[in-house]
Design a protein around this motif. Structure first.
Motif, PDB file in Angstrom:
ATOM      1  N   GLY A 254      14.045  12.983 -13.175  1.00  0.00           N
ATOM      2  CA  GLY A 254      14.735  12.131 -14.132  1.00  0.00           C
ATOM      3  C   GLY A 254      16.086  12.693 -14.528  1.00  0.00           C
ATOM      4  O   GLY A 254      17.088  11.973 -14.574  1.00  0.00           O
ATOM      5  N   PHE A 255      16.138  13.991 -14.811  1.00  0.00           N
ATOM      6  CA  PHE A 255      17.418  14.593 -15.154  1.00  0.00           C
ATOM      7  C   PHE A 255      18.327  14.702 -13.930  1.00  0.00           C
ATOM      8  O   PHE A 255      19.560  14.686 -14.068  1.00  0.00           O
ATOM      9  CB  PHE A 255      17.216  15.955 -15.811  1.00  0.00           C
ATOM     10  CG  PHE A 255      16.972  15.853 -17.294  1.00  0.00           C
ATOM     11  CD1 PHE A 255      18.035  15.771 -18.170  1.00  0.00           C
ATOM     12  CD2 PHE A 255      15.685  15.802 -17.802  1.00  0.00           C
ATOM     13  CE1 PHE A 255      17.830  15.652 -19.533  1.00  0.00           C
ATOM     14  CE2 PHE A 255      15.455  15.682 -19.161  1.00  0.00           C
ATOM     15  CZ  PHE A 255      16.535  15.606 -20.039  1.00  0.00           C
ATOM     16  N   PHE A 257      18.491  12.320 -11.812  1.00  0.00           N
ATOM     17  CA  PHE A 257      19.095  10.982 -11.828  1.00  0.00           C
ATOM     18  C   PHE A 257      20.281  10.945 -12.783  1.00  0.00           C
ATOM     19  O   PHE A 257      21.309  10.324 -12.491  1.00  0.00           O
ATOM     20  CB  PHE A 257      18.049   9.944 -12.246  1.00  0.00           C
ATOM     21  CG  PHE A 257      18.620   8.567 -12.459  1.00  0.00           C
ATOM     22  CD1 PHE A 257      18.832   7.725 -11.378  1.00  0.00           C
ATOM     23  CD2 PHE A 257      18.948   8.109 -13.728  1.00  0.00           C
ATOM     24  CE1 PHE A 257      19.371   6.452 -11.562  1.00  0.00           C
ATOM     25  CE2 PHE A 257      19.482   6.851 -13.925  1.00  0.00           C
ATOM     26  CZ  PHE A 257      19.697   6.018 -12.841  1.00  0.00           C
ATOM     27  N   LEU A 258      20.171  11.598 -13.924  1.00  0.00           N
ATOM     28  CA  LEU A 258      21.284  11.657 -14.862  1.00  0.00           C
ATOM     29  C   LEU A 258      22.391  12.578 -14.376  1.00  0.00           C
ATOM     30  O   LEU A 258      23.420  12.710 -15.036  1.00  0.00           O
ATOM     31  CB  LEU A 258      20.796  12.122 -16.238  1.00  0.00           C
ATOM     32  CG  LEU A 258      19.912  11.149 -17.001  1.00  0.00           C
ATOM     33  CD1 LEU A 258      19.543  11.712 -18.364  1.00  0.00           C
ATOM     34  CD2 LEU A 258      20.599   9.791 -17.151  1.00  0.00           C
ATOM     35  N   THR A 261      22.611  10.002 -10.072  1.00  0.00           N
ATOM     36  CA  THR A 261      21.935   8.712  -9.916  1.00  0.00           C
ATOM     37  C   THR A 261      20.949   8.707  -8.761  1.00  0.00           C
ATOM     38  O   THR A 261      20.092   9.572  -8.669  1.00  0.00           O
ATOM     39  CB  THR A 261      22.958   7.562  -9.790  1.00  0.00           C
ATOM     40  OG1 THR A 261      23.805   7.760  -8.662  1.00  0.00           O
ATOM     41  CG2 THR A 261      23.820   7.469 -11.035  1.00  0.00           C
ATOM     42  N   LEU A 297       9.484  10.393 -15.379  1.00  0.00           N
ATOM     43  CA  LEU A 297      10.771  10.213 -14.713  1.00  0.00           C
ATOM     44  C   LEU A 297      11.589   9.127 -15.408  1.00  0.00           C
ATOM     45  O   LEU A 297      12.782   9.317 -15.686  1.00  0.00           O
ATOM     46  CB  LEU A 297      10.528   9.847 -13.249  1.00  0.00           C
ATOM     47  CG  LEU A 297      11.723   9.741 -12.296  1.00  0.00           C
ATOM     48  CD1 LEU A 297      11.245   9.884 -10.850  1.00  0.00           C
ATOM     49  CD2 LEU A 297      12.469   8.424 -12.435  1.00  0.00           C
ATOM     50  N   SER A 300      12.735  10.368 -18.957  1.00  0.00           N
ATOM     51  CA  SER A 300      13.736  11.433 -18.929  1.00  0.00           C
ATOM     52  C   SER A 300      15.041  10.981 -18.307  1.00  0.00           C
ATOM     53  O   SER A 300      16.121  11.487 -18.656  1.00  0.00           O
ATOM     54  CB  SER A 300      13.195  12.653 -18.163  1.00  0.00           C
ATOM     55  OG  SER A 300      12.875  12.308 -16.822  1.00  0.00           O
ATOM     56  N   GLY A 301      14.977  10.039 -17.370  1.00  0.00           N
ATOM     57  CA  GLY A 301      16.193   9.545 -16.754  1.00  0.00           C
ATOM     58  C   GLY A 301      16.711   8.259 -17.352  1.00  0.00           C
ATOM     59  O   GLY A 301      17.886   7.915 -17.161  1.00  0.00           O
ATOM     60  N   THR A 331      25.149   2.150 -10.828  1.00  0.00           N
ATOM     61  CA  THR A 331      24.012   2.821 -10.204  1.00  0.00           C
ATOM     62  C   THR A 331      23.591   2.146  -8.906  1.00  0.00           C
ATOM     63  O   THR A 331      23.352   2.811  -7.890  1.00  0.00           O
ATOM     64  CB  THR A 331      22.825   2.864 -11.176  1.00  0.00           C
ATOM     65  OG1 THR A 331      23.206   3.600 -12.340  1.00  0.00           O
ATOM     66  CG2 THR A 331      21.615   3.502 -10.536  1.00  0.00           C
TER      67      THR A 331
END
Length: 759
Positions: A254-255, A257-258, A261, A297, A300-301, A331
């Motif tokens: 998830g992080f 992704f931040l 992406t 996920l 967190s993202g 995205t």
């Protein structure tokens, strides 16, 4: 590749010489069916072995006979506490981390602000918490970078603590590199022992693209760290079936992704499939755990995405890289499917189809090995592929829950899925993206070498070891031959040393211990000599701009626009400020144009003071993406007169100046410390601000100067500029026809507080 320790014959490796196979899902599932050592020291049972050291339970796990094993162990051994690590293990691990840190810190200041695009956002985040949260390019929050902001946060916090300088920006990246080495070491150690872990860590640290990107401020450093963490946590979950490891893996993705992406999701199919099949729990629980990991996920993202999408657009910065001020569009468009099919609205151009040459290089199965990319990542790639197959062959008869095979599938699956996507993606692709592969290559190499080394007395294993070293040495020779003027003697040393080592390994089952260890050591040295030389060359040079490459200066070949025919050093066509390259650049760049088929100025010529150099303070002469295409890909020199002009007039204005293109604006912002509006975002093609919005800003006295020259910003950009394509050109034309220009040094500015007499 080989590893010099022999855990089968040397208990100093940290694994007991005799151990029963693990039992059931909670025991680590580290042994293949029947893969137990016999009671006779130094001999193995006939069946295929696996685990940390061919039948040894994972570090810290107690073992018992595995459920479903076709045969019981020949000699029962009562399980006891795990064998303590050998005395050399911890010092060697700490020495690895220290050496990696020292190597990556060397000459760090030479890169100056590195990629000024991200450095400007870091500076803004250190001055404004709102800019910190959104990832704005300037503290006045006009527009964001074209990525989510997670990679900026560590650097912005560092700058808040230590002030704006090269070290404050880049040291967090170095720490991410050291952390990635530590994670890979920890994961490999649990399955294959300390020697294999040290080998994996060294392979990672000495890969040229890793030495480049863990000393650079692009998001890729944090992405590589988080991907390695996710793989490690999934392997931990496969050991004991505990939900928490899988949930934390979801948080890591998830992080990630931040950070960058959808690139974070490339390894998800491999991770999910391996856990769904190999997890040591019942099917219903497996899928429930995967569902919980997915929730982790998404949370967190997704929390940041939800805040951005729900925040009123009028009170937040424009989402850079999008055409509709939407992070979701960014995205799934410019940063998502557009990277795969090349249809990137607002981009400076897409790639080519399979086997074809596009603006971002040729695509195809051999892309990771070609002249543009091979020297960055592929030194150990043939070895990793051979060792991945060997590891899976070794564990082919293992039970479903065998953790060693699962570890090969996790790291190897991540390697293959990422490499395949990179090889065939038709959109924007740079050589440095391949740093994402380095943890996977390193882990598979360490585990596979250890597995074969343990079985080296078997002819097929010895021959496979020899073939691995031979392939690595031969490929190293090819890569070094591509730069014939760079250490010409080294390629012969690598080839001869590798072939000599391979010959010694062929007889590993019959030769004496000293001979075998000497052959193994020579094989490791020959395999790592080439990437080590390229890594040292990378460390010796500074790197700046948007497109950077590792290795000696003669290795980069147009990983940017223009494809394989581009100039050296990874610099895109036109990076010298003199227009497109003779060897291939953007179409339509006639005399006086910027190579996009449209002029950046109203009169069809580049106005005085256009970007043309890439020296970035602090630190002089960094190598990299250059300032070509009107400052699109690299910052400009800001001389003292220009800096003094902007600083003197900044008071009372929201933005000291506005400039087309983020790199151009970033240079002035970093030089003055004052907010500078980046018209059109990174490419100069985002519809922010519109002409009407810009006119209102000027009317309200919020912008003092307009910097002449800049990024793409003009007319068409080849692939879909949409609404944003003409905004920068219209603003430029309006400014030039309505305001007085002044010259400071070699740069022309338009004073937006002084209309021309005609108005």
């Amino acid at each position: 590749m080989t590893t010099p320790r022999d855990p089968q014959s040397d208990p100093a490796d940290g694994a007991p010489l005799h151990a029963p196979a693990p039992n059931g899902p909670q025991a680590g599932a580290g042994s293949a069916a029947g893969g137990l050592r016999s009671a006779s020291a130094g001999t193995a049972a006939p069946a295929v072995a696996s685990g940390p050291a061919a039948g040894v339970p994972p570090h810290g796990a107690h073992a018992a006979p595995a459920v479903g094993d076709p045969s019981p162990p020949q000699t029962a051994v009562s399980p006891g506490p795990p064998t303590a690590d050998p005395r050399w293990a911890r010092p060697a691990f700490l020495a690895l981390l220290l050496a990696t840190g020292v190597l990556y810190l060397c000459n760090l200041h030479a890169s100056g602000y590195a990629n000024s695009f991200y450095s400007a956002a870091v500076q803004a985040g250190s001055q404004s918490w709102k800019a910190f949260f959104f990832g704005s390019l300037d503290a006045a929050n006009a527009i964001t970078v074209d990525k989510p902001p997670a990679a900026l946060w560590p650097m912005a916090l560092s700058v808040r603590l230590f002030g704006l300088n090269s070290w404050a920006i880049l040291v967090p990246e170095v720490l991410m590199g050291v952390g990635t080495v530590a994670v890979v070491h920890a994961s490999v150690r649990r399955r294959s022992g300390h020697g294999a872990a040290l080998l994996a860590g060294a392979v990672l640290a000495l890969t040229p693209v890793a030495a480049l990107m863990f000393r650079f401020n692009n998001p890729d450093a944090l992405l590589a760290l988080l991907m390695a963490v996710a793989c490690h946590l999934v392997v931990r979950a496969l050991e004991d079936g505990r939900t928490r490891w899988l949930v934390w893996a979801g948080v890591a993705v998830g992080f990630a992704f931040l950070t960058k992406t959808l690139q974070a999701f490339l390894i998800l199919p491999a991770l999910a499939a391996v856990y769904a099949v190999c997890a040591p729990v019942r099917p219903r629980k497996r899928f429930a755990q995967l569902a919980l990991a997915t929730v982790a996920l998404v949370v967190s993202g997704g929390w940041w995405v939800a805040v951005v999408e729900l925040w009123p657009a009028s009170s937040r910065p424009y989402i850079g890289g999008s055409q509709s001020n939407s992070f979701l569009e960014l995205t799934f468009g410019y940063n998502g499917l557009g990277r795969l099919n090349g249809d990137e609205t607002g981009s400076v151009g897409g790639g080519g189809g399979p086997g074809g040459g596009g603006r971002w290089g040729e695509t195809g199965w051999d892309r990771m090995f070609n002249a543009d990319i091979g020297g960055q990542i592929s030194w150990l790639l043939p070895a990793a592929l051979i060792l991945l197959v060997a590891g899976l062959v070794l564990s082919r008869k293992a039970g479903r829950t065998d953790v060693t095979r699962a570890a090969f599938l996790v790291w190897g699956g991540s390697l293959l899925t990422t490499a395949v996507v990179f090889s065939f993606m038709a959109g924007i692709f740079h050589q440095y993206y391949t740093v994402a592969l380095t943890p996977y290559v390193a882990a598979v190499t360490g585990m596979g070498a250890a597995a074969l080394w343990h079985r080296r007395r078997e002819t097929w294993a010895a021959l496979t070891l020899a073939a691995t070293v031979t392939a690595t040495a031969a490929w190293g020779y090819v890569l070094l031959h591509r730069t014939p003027d760079y250490l010409p003697w080294l390629r012969w040393l690598v080839l001869v040393g590798g072939l000599t080592a391979a010959l010694g390994l062929v007889f590993a089952g019959r030769a004496g211990r000293r001979v075998v260890l000497a052959a193994a050591g020579l094989g490791v040295a020959a395999s790592l000599a080439g990437p080590t030389a390229y890594t040292l060359s990378t460390v010796r040079e500074g790197h700046s701009g948007s497109i950077v490459t590792a290795g000696p200066a003669s290795t980069g070949r147009g990983g940017g626009p223009g494809g394989g025919g581009g100039p050296q050093n990874g610099t895109p066509p036109g990076a010298d400020g003199n227009g497109p390259s003779q060897n291939g650049g953007f179409p339509g760049g006639g005399p006086g144009q910027d190579g996009f088929g449209a002029p950046p100025g109203a009169d069809g010529t580049t106005p005085p003071g256009g970007a043309g150099t890439t020296t970035e303070a602090p630190g002089q002469g960094p190598r990299g993406g250059g300032a070509g295409m009107g400052g699109l890909l690299g910052g400009t020199d800001v001389d003292a007169e220009a800096r003094e002009l902007l600083e003197a007039g900044a008071a009372g204005h929201t933005w000291a100046a506005a400039a087309v293109g983020a790199q151009n604006a970033a240079s002035y912002q970093l030089a003055t410390g004052e907010p500078v509006m980046a018209i059109g975002g990174f490419n100069g093609t985002d519809p922010s601000p519109t002409l009407a919005q810009f006119q209102q800003y000027v009317k309200d006295g919020r912008i003092h100067y307009f910097v002449s020259g800049g990024g793409a910003g003009g007319g068409g950009t080849g692939r879909g500029g949409a609404a944003g394509t003409g905004a920068a050109s219209r603003i430029t034309a309006w400014v030039q026809s309505h305001f007085t220009h002044v010259t400071a040094g070699s740069v022309t500015f338009y004073d937006l507080t002084r209309p021309t007499s005609e108005n």
